[in-house]
Design a protein around this motif. Structure first.
Motif, PDB file in Angstrom:
ATOM      1  N   LYS A  91      -4.008 -14.633   1.271  1.00  0.00           N
ATOM      2  CA  LYS A  91      -4.482 -13.429   0.594  1.00  0.00           C
ATOM      3  C   LYS A  91      -4.698 -12.319   1.628  1.00  0.00           C
ATOM      4  CE  LYS A  91      -7.071 -15.840  -3.062  1.00  0.00           C
ATOM      5  NZ  LYS A  91      -8.414 -16.006  -3.671  1.00  0.00           N
ATOM      6  N   GLY A  92      -4.538 -11.066   1.177  1.00  0.00           N
ATOM      7  CA  GLY A  92      -4.899  -9.928   2.023  1.00  0.00           C
ATOM      8  C   GLY A  92      -3.894  -9.583   3.098  1.00  0.00           C
ATOM      9  N   ALA A  93      -2.611  -9.917   2.903  1.00  0.00           N
ATOM     10  CA  ALA A  93      -1.613  -9.635   3.941  1.00  0.00           C
ATOM     11  C   ALA A  93      -1.484  -8.145   4.226  1.00  0.00           C
ATOM     12  CB  ALA A  93      -0.256 -10.204   3.522  1.00  0.00           C
ATOM     13  N   LEU A  94      -1.585  -7.308   3.195  1.00  0.00           N
ATOM     14  CA  LEU A  94      -1.423  -5.868   3.415  1.00  0.00           C
ATOM     15  C   LEU A  94      -2.553  -5.268   4.254  1.00  0.00           C
ATOM     16  CD1 LEU A  94       0.056  -3.250   3.035  1.00  0.00           C
ATOM     17  CD2 LEU A  94      -0.950  -3.020   0.764  1.00  0.00           C
ATOM     18  N   PRO A  95      -3.838  -5.466   3.892  1.00  0.00           N
ATOM     19  CA  PRO A  95      -4.884  -4.913   4.768  1.00  0.00           C
ATOM     20  C   PRO A  95      -4.856  -5.498   6.179  1.00  0.00           C
ATOM     21  CG  PRO A  95      -5.843  -6.268   3.018  1.00  0.00           C
ATOM     22  CD  PRO A  95      -4.413  -6.040   2.674  1.00  0.00           C
ATOM     23  N   ILE A  96      -4.415  -6.748   6.330  1.00  0.00           N
ATOM     24  CA  ILE A  96      -4.289  -7.337   7.662  1.00  0.00           C
ATOM     25  C   ILE A  96      -3.213  -6.605   8.463  1.00  0.00           C
ATOM     26  CG2 ILE A  96      -3.537  -9.416   8.904  1.00  0.00           C
ATOM     27  CD1 ILE A  96      -4.922 -11.053   6.693  1.00  0.00           C
ATOM     28  N   ALA A  97      -2.092  -6.301   7.820  1.00  0.00           N
ATOM     29  CA  ALA A  97      -1.022  -5.575   8.505  1.00  0.00           C
ATOM     30  C   ALA A  97      -1.473  -4.172   8.894  1.00  0.00           C
ATOM     31  CB  ALA A  97       0.214  -5.510   7.602  1.00  0.00           C
ATOM     32  N   ILE A  98      -2.214  -3.515   8.012  1.00  0.00           N
ATOM     33  CA  ILE A  98      -2.713  -2.172   8.327  1.00  0.00           C
ATOM     34  C   ILE A  98      -3.641  -2.221   9.541  1.00  0.00           C
ATOM     35  CG2 ILE A  98      -4.181  -0.299   7.476  1.00  0.00           C
ATOM     36  CD1 ILE A  98      -3.066  -0.920   4.663  1.00  0.00           C
ATOM     37  N   LYS A  99      -4.499  -3.232   9.587  1.00  0.00           N
ATOM     38  CA  LYS A  99      -5.414  -3.372  10.724  1.00  0.00           C
ATOM     39  C   LYS A  99      -4.652  -3.679  12.011  1.00  0.00           C
ATOM     40  CE  LYS A  99      -9.563  -3.345  12.370  1.00  0.00           C
ATOM     41  NZ  LYS A  99     -10.368  -2.099  12.360  1.00  0.00           N
ATOM     42  N   HIS A 116      -4.972  -5.795  -4.985  1.00  0.00           N
ATOM     43  CA  HIS A 116      -4.294  -6.961  -5.543  1.00  0.00           C
ATOM     44  C   HIS A 116      -3.942  -7.967  -4.450  1.00  0.00           C
ATOM     45  CE1 HIS A 116      -3.443  -5.711  -9.819  1.00  0.00           C
ATOM     46  NE2 HIS A 116      -3.995  -4.637  -9.309  1.00  0.00           N
ATOM     47  N   SER A 117      -3.679  -7.482  -3.251  1.00  0.00           N
ATOM     48  CA  SER A 117      -3.401  -8.377  -2.127  1.00  0.00           C
ATOM     49  C   SER A 117      -4.629  -9.194  -1.761  1.00  0.00           C
ATOM     50  CB  SER A 117      -2.921  -7.560  -0.924  1.00  0.00           C
ATOM     51  OG  SER A 117      -2.764  -8.368   0.215  1.00  0.00           O
ATOM     52  N   VAL A 118      -5.777  -8.527  -1.678  1.00  0.00           N
ATOM     53  CA  VAL A 118      -7.023  -9.214  -1.331  1.00  0.00           C
ATOM     54  C   VAL A 118      -7.380 -10.254  -2.392  1.00  0.00           C
ATOM     55  CG1 VAL A 118      -9.508  -8.872  -1.104  1.00  0.00           C
ATOM     56  CG2 VAL A 118      -7.938  -7.332   0.074  1.00  0.00           C
ATOM     57  N   ALA A 119      -7.095  -9.942  -3.655  1.00  0.00           N
ATOM     58  CA  ALA A 119      -7.419 -10.854  -4.745  1.00  0.00           C
ATOM     59  C   ALA A 119      -6.382 -11.964  -4.910  1.00  0.00           C
ATOM     60  CB  ALA A 119      -7.543 -10.078  -6.056  1.00  0.00           C
ATOM     61  N   GLY A 120      -5.297 -11.899  -4.137  1.00  0.00           N
ATOM     62  CA  GLY A 120      -4.255 -12.912  -4.256  1.00  0.00           C
ATOM     63  C   GLY A 120      -3.443 -12.785  -5.527  1.00  0.00           C
ATOM     64  N   ARG A 121      -3.316 -11.574  -6.068  1.00  0.00           N
ATOM     65  CA  ARG A 121      -2.616 -11.367  -7.335  1.00  0.00           C
ATOM     66  C   ARG A 121      -1.197 -10.814  -7.144  1.00  0.00           C
ATOM     67  NH1 ARG A 121      -6.169 -11.591 -11.692  1.00  0.00           N
ATOM     68  NH2 ARG A 121      -8.011 -12.760 -11.013  1.00  0.00           N
ATOM     69  N   MET A 122      -0.729 -10.723  -5.909  1.00  0.00           N
ATOM     70  CA  MET A 122       0.618 -10.214  -5.676  1.00  0.00           C
ATOM     71  C   MET A 122       1.644 -11.298  -5.992  1.00  0.00           C
ATOM     72  SD  MET A 122       0.346  -7.075  -4.637  1.00  0.00           S
ATOM     73  CE  MET A 122       1.918  -6.753  -3.864  1.00  0.00           C
ATOM     74  N   GLU A 123       2.695 -10.919  -6.691  1.00  0.00           N
ATOM     75  CA  GLU A 123       3.766 -11.870  -6.979  1.00  0.00           C
ATOM     76  C   GLU A 123       4.544 -12.177  -5.708  1.00  0.00           C
ATOM     77  OE1 GLU A 123       6.265 -10.554 -10.105  1.00  0.00           O
ATOM     78  OE2 GLU A 123       4.635 -10.321 -11.562  1.00  0.00           O
ATOM     79  N   ARG A 124       5.048 -13.397  -5.623  1.00  0.00           N
ATOM     80  CA  ARG A 124       5.786 -13.802  -4.434  1.00  0.00           C
ATOM     81  C   ARG A 124       7.010 -12.913  -4.241  1.00  0.00           C
ATOM     82  NH1 ARG A 124       6.707 -19.865  -2.374  1.00  0.00           N
ATOM     83  NH2 ARG A 124       7.994 -19.418  -0.559  1.00  0.00           N
ATOM     84  N   GLY A 125       7.163 -12.399  -3.020  1.00  0.00           N
ATOM     85  CA  GLY A 125       8.302 -11.546  -2.691  1.00  0.00           C
ATOM     86  C   GLY A 125       8.125 -10.097  -3.068  1.00  0.00           C
ATOM     87  N   SER A 126       6.981  -9.721  -3.649  1.00  0.00           N
ATOM     88  CA  SER A 126       6.751  -8.328  -4.024  1.00  0.00           C
ATOM     89  C   SER A 126       6.276  -7.534  -2.814  1.00  0.00           C
ATOM     90  CB  SER A 126       5.733  -8.231  -5.159  1.00  0.00           C
ATOM     91  OG  SER A 126       4.498  -8.794  -4.759  1.00  0.00           O
ATOM     92  N   SER A 127       6.431  -6.228  -2.883  1.00  0.00           N
ATOM     93  CA  SER A 127       6.024  -5.389  -1.758  1.00  0.00           C
ATOM     94  C   SER A 127       4.936  -4.406  -2.170  1.00  0.00           C
ATOM     95  CB  SER A 127       7.231  -4.654  -1.179  1.00  0.00           C
ATOM     96  OG  SER A 127       7.906  -3.910  -2.183  1.00  0.00           O
ATOM     97  N   LEU A 128       5.317  -3.300  -2.785  1.00  0.00           N
ATOM     98  CA  LEU A 128       4.364  -2.254  -3.123  1.00  0.00           C
ATOM     99  C   LEU A 128       4.290  -2.092  -4.635  1.00  0.00           C
ATOM    100  CD1 LEU A 128       2.622  -0.218  -1.430  1.00  0.00           C
ATOM    101  CD2 LEU A 128       4.425   1.455  -1.838  1.00  0.00           C
ATOM    102  N   LEU A 129       3.080  -2.102  -5.193  1.00  0.00           N
ATOM    103  CA  LEU A 129       2.927  -1.858  -6.627  1.00  0.00           C
ATOM    104  C   LEU A 129       3.274  -0.403  -6.918  1.00  0.00           C
ATOM    105  CD1 LEU A 129      -0.431  -3.727  -7.413  1.00  0.00           C
ATOM    106  CD2 LEU A 129       1.897  -4.511  -7.826  1.00  0.00           C
TER     107      LEU A 129
END
Length: 513
Positions: A118-126, A253-266
């Motif tokens: 979970k949270g791959a996007l905020p981790i990448a931003i950091k 949605h990334s932090v909540a683990g609600r991103m679909e596999r292989g999705s990028s940006l809502l």
């Protein structure tokens, strides 16, 4: 040998760097400190199995692991990968030259496979903010993290790939995402369209006004009148997300683990419709390990509450502050977390327990007292935060059987976008105000003053329908939006007339026979 590996901890919708220090020395014990939770402590068994299954040997030495900062609780299995790399590097199985350049996160399976986190996007931003060259994460999360520019993001499937990459034995190919192309690819495609709705022209108009001004709206009508059907089509007429809004929504949605596999940006505004049995924590967020609730998952989109009186009173009351402040603060003894909650609330309800009060054909069997008690389940303070109250009646057969298509969502959306552009220019000098629904009393007195005829009409309506005092500001906000849809500089009498018609529940005699 002492080595340092870098991971991240997610708090709220942001991340902070976690430094994992590992030291191997003589002995045969394993220590882990730095406030790890049970899932992190259990990583020892997963790491032992994963490295030995892939042909490496877990060090038969004393291993001390410290996770810094030590006062931040480390939660979940996503630290498996950096812990395993740190332990092997400390045992001189991995070269340490690249460790300071990369952030690593991933959960290990017993066979060494790397599972999603979970949270791959905020981790990448950091990782980009802290100047890391790259980020190594599970392949299932790589497209989500790769929307961050100026950062090499590597998706890996097995721990062996990571070890060989850090040892210089293989090269990994970073995943490159054209963020703007990804965003614009799907942002105007909708499965549901208002052209499918037969009749209900007045309700469609109400939805257009609500979308144009960002107004909360409640629909009152009998079962089968089309309340849910039209609510589900509301996102198709809302203005498209900006790139910044899309990034913020994706983070939640990334932090909540609600991103679909292989999705990028809502790229489309979220639509959340929780069941009426939902708990207060599930709606607003929180819990033992705080997570975003449904109201935050609907940020920059629509929160639809079907059968509003069936929700528990406690659930409805906890919504009041988030709807007003557009954010949720979850406080704990040692820290507090803030989640955004800028939603457009759409609610629906039957007019009475049996559902047929004011029905043109079916007779209501509820007593007046029963109807009032049913309506009383919705408190005045909550109703105060809903700008538009629209009564809906069943569609006659002639309309249902009409095969001619109704006006499409695209046509309505164009008018909504034009009205929002007027509001964006109007509130350019007012930070935090983006649409008419967010206007304060001071802004109402500046931008929503009706003409003389409109003021007289508003006074007559207040007296005739016995409208409550809270209805005054709401009528002016909605009238301002109606004027924007027409491209009118001022609020005129016809705009007040239409806005008054959207205050059904405020009338003292509504629900009386």
């Amino acid at each position: 040998m002492l080595v340092k590996v870098f991971g991240a901890a997610v708090q709220g919708i942001d991340a902070l760097v976690v430094t994992i220090e590992v030291n191997c020395s003589q002995g045969i014990r394993f220590f882990m400190v730095g406030l790890p939770d049970a899932a992190v402590k259990e990583s020892h068994e997963r790491i032992v199995s994963a490295v030995e299954h892939n042909g490496y040997r877990f060090p038969r030495k004393q291993v001390i692991v410290n996770m810094s900062p030590a006062d931040i609780r480390k939660e979940g299995a996503a630290y498996d990968l950096p812990l395993a790399v740190g332990i092997l590097a400390s045992d001189e199985k991995i070269e340490t030259g690249k460790l300071s350049e990369y952030m690593l996160m991933g959960e290990l399976s017993l066979d060494g496979s790397i599972l999603p986190i979970k949270g791959a996007l905020p981790i990448a931003i950091k990782a980009r903010e802290e100047g890391f060259k790259g980020l190594i994460i599970p392949k299932a999360n790589v497209r989500e993290a790769a929307v961050v520019n100026h950062l090499d993001v590597y998706g890996v499937e097995n721990i062996t790939e990571v070890i060989r990459f850090l040892n210089g034995e293989i090269e990994l190919e970073p995943t490159v995402i054209d963020t703007r192309a990804e965003f614009f690819k799907e942002y105007t495609h909708f499965d549901l369209d208002f052209s499918d709705v037969k009749g209900q022209e007045s309700v469609k108009r109400a939805f257009e006004v609500a979308a144009a001004g960002g107004h909360n709206i409640i629909l009152i009508g009998p079962p089968g009148a089309g309340k849910s059907m039209m609510a589900k089509r509301l996102p198709s007429i809302l203005p498209p997300l900006t790139l910044q809004e899309a990034l913020e929504t994706t983070k939640i949605h990334s932090v909540a683990g609600r991103m679909e596999r292989g999705s990028s940006l809502l790229s489309q505004r979220p639509f959340r419709a929780p069941h009426h049995t939902i708990s207060p924590v599930a709606l607003v967020g929180g819990g033992a390990f705080p997570q975003p609730g449904e109201i935050s998952l609907a940020h920059n989109g629509v929160l639809f509450l079907d059968e509003l009186p069936e929700f528990s009173r406690q659930v409805l009351e906890v919504m009041r502050q988030p709807l007003e402040d557009r954010k949720i603060t979850i406080a704990r003894a040692k820290y507090s977390i803030e989640y955004p909650a800028g939603v457009m609330l759409v609610a629906s309800m039957n007019p009475c327990p049996c559902g047929y009060y004011n029905h043109p054909e079916k007779e209501c069997i509820c007593s007046p007292g029963t109807i009032q008690r049913y309506l009383g389940k919705i408190s005045g303070p909550l109703l105060d935060r809903i700008d538009m109250q629209v009564e809906i009646v069943p569609v006659p057969f002639e309309k249902i059987s009409d095969t001619r298509p109704s006006e499409s969502s695209e046509s309505i959306r164009r008018r909504v976008i034009a009205a929002r552009e007027i509001q964006a220019a109007r509130f350019a000098d007012y930070p935090g105000i983006h649409c008419n629904a967010q206007m304060t009393t001071r802004l109402l007195n500046r931008f929503a003053v009706p003409d003389e005829a409109g003021l007289k009409r508003l006074k007559d309506a207040m007296n005739r329908f016995h409208l409550s005092a809270r209805a005054y500001d709401r009528i002016l906000k909605v009238a301002r939006t109606i004027a924007d849809l027409e491209g009118s500089e001022g609020v005129q009498v016809q705009h007040i007339n239409e806005a008054v018609n959207y205050r059904n529940l405020d009338r003292e005699n509504w629900g009386d026979r």
